[in-house]
Design a protein around this motif. Structure first.
Motif, PDB file in Angstrom:
ATOM      1  N   ASP A 101      -4.245   4.702  -0.385  1.00  0.00           N
ATOM      2  CA  ASP A 101      -3.042   5.400  -0.834  1.00  0.00           C
ATOM      3  C   ASP A 101      -2.966   5.220  -2.350  1.00  0.00           C
ATOM      4  N   SER A 113      -1.188   6.792  -4.503  1.00  0.00           N
ATOM      5  CA  SER A 113       0.172   6.853  -5.051  1.00  0.00           C
ATOM      6  C   SER A 113       0.901   5.514  -4.946  1.00  0.00           C
ATOM      7  N   ARG A 114       0.601   4.751  -3.915  1.00  0.00           N
ATOM      8  CA  ARG A 114       1.237   3.435  -3.758  1.00  0.00           C
ATOM      9  C   ARG A 114       0.304   2.290  -4.136  1.00  0.00           C
ATOM     10  N   SER A 115      -0.891   2.619  -4.628  1.00  0.00           N
ATOM     11  CA  SER A 115      -1.887   1.610  -5.034  1.00  0.00           C
ATOM     12  C   SER A 115      -2.133   0.606  -3.911  1.00  0.00           C
ATOM     13  N   PRO A 157      -2.355  -4.379  -1.274  1.00  0.00           N
ATOM     14  CA  PRO A 157      -2.174  -3.812  -2.613  1.00  0.00           C
ATOM     15  C   PRO A 157      -3.503  -3.748  -3.369  1.00  0.00           C
TER      16      PRO A 157
END
Length: 192
Positions: A106, A108-110, A125
């Motif tokens: 993802d 966009s959310r790293s 993350p």
């Protein structure tokens, strides 16, 4: 007898793994009613003591590793380079990176969204350097973060290239799993 002999002739770890395998087979035989309940003889065979293995690379070793990784980009098994770098940057298990699909990243959310890791679903993350490594991997239309040599497959055999890297970087006895320990140690030292 097998457990004791393996413990003497091979190693305590190998003996314990053989004991565990046989015990599981005999337990399943009980579940499938091929043996009477409670008849697994492995229950009474004590395991050998195993010393824990906590190997972390020093800053000097990491520097030597980085220099060899720069050379390894031109190897036939070039996939070892992003694999090792991602293991160091994420602290993920080897299979979590090797078998990760690009759709699980993802951007966009790293994060890396692992639907079924060893400990269940995980949200991992990703730092910007890790995301940049993922973006730069030449994968064509492969669905994997790290594509294999065979189209449509993930990278499945890192061990030969890893042994070569360790030899060139003078890292005897370092295992790929040690990169996970190193990542954890560095993160802890940074206050994470």
């Amino acid at each position: 007898t097998l457990h004791a002999e393996l413990g003497k002739s091979v190693s305590h770890v190998t003996a314990n793994r053989a004991r565990a395998l046989i015990s599981k087979a005999l337990t399943l035989a009980e579940v499938w009613e091929l043996r009477p309940d409670g008849s697994n003889p492995c229950r009474h065979v004590p395991k050998f003591h195993e010393d824990g293995r906590e190997r972390m690379l020093s800053p000097d070793e990491l520097q030597r590793l980085g220099a060899v990784l720069d050379q390894a980009r031109s190897w036939r098994a070039w996939q070892i380079v992003p694999l090792v770098r991602l293991l160091l940057l994420t602290g993920c298990r080897l299979r979590e990176i090797m078998e990760a699909r690009l759709e699980w990243v993802d951007f966009s959310r790293s994060a890396l969204l692992l639907p079924d890791s060893k400990t269940g679903a995980r949200f991992k993350p990703l730092s910007e350097p890790a995301l940049e490594i993922i973006r730069q991997i030449p994968r064509g239309d492969s669905p994997w973060i790290i594509p294999g040599r065979i189209p449509g497959q993930c990278f499945v055999e890192p061990y030969g290239a890893w042994r070569r890297i360790c030899a060139l970087a003078n890292l005897p006895g370092v295992h790929l799993h040690d990169l996970r320990h190193t990542a954890g140690s560095v993160a802890h030292a940074a206050g994470l």
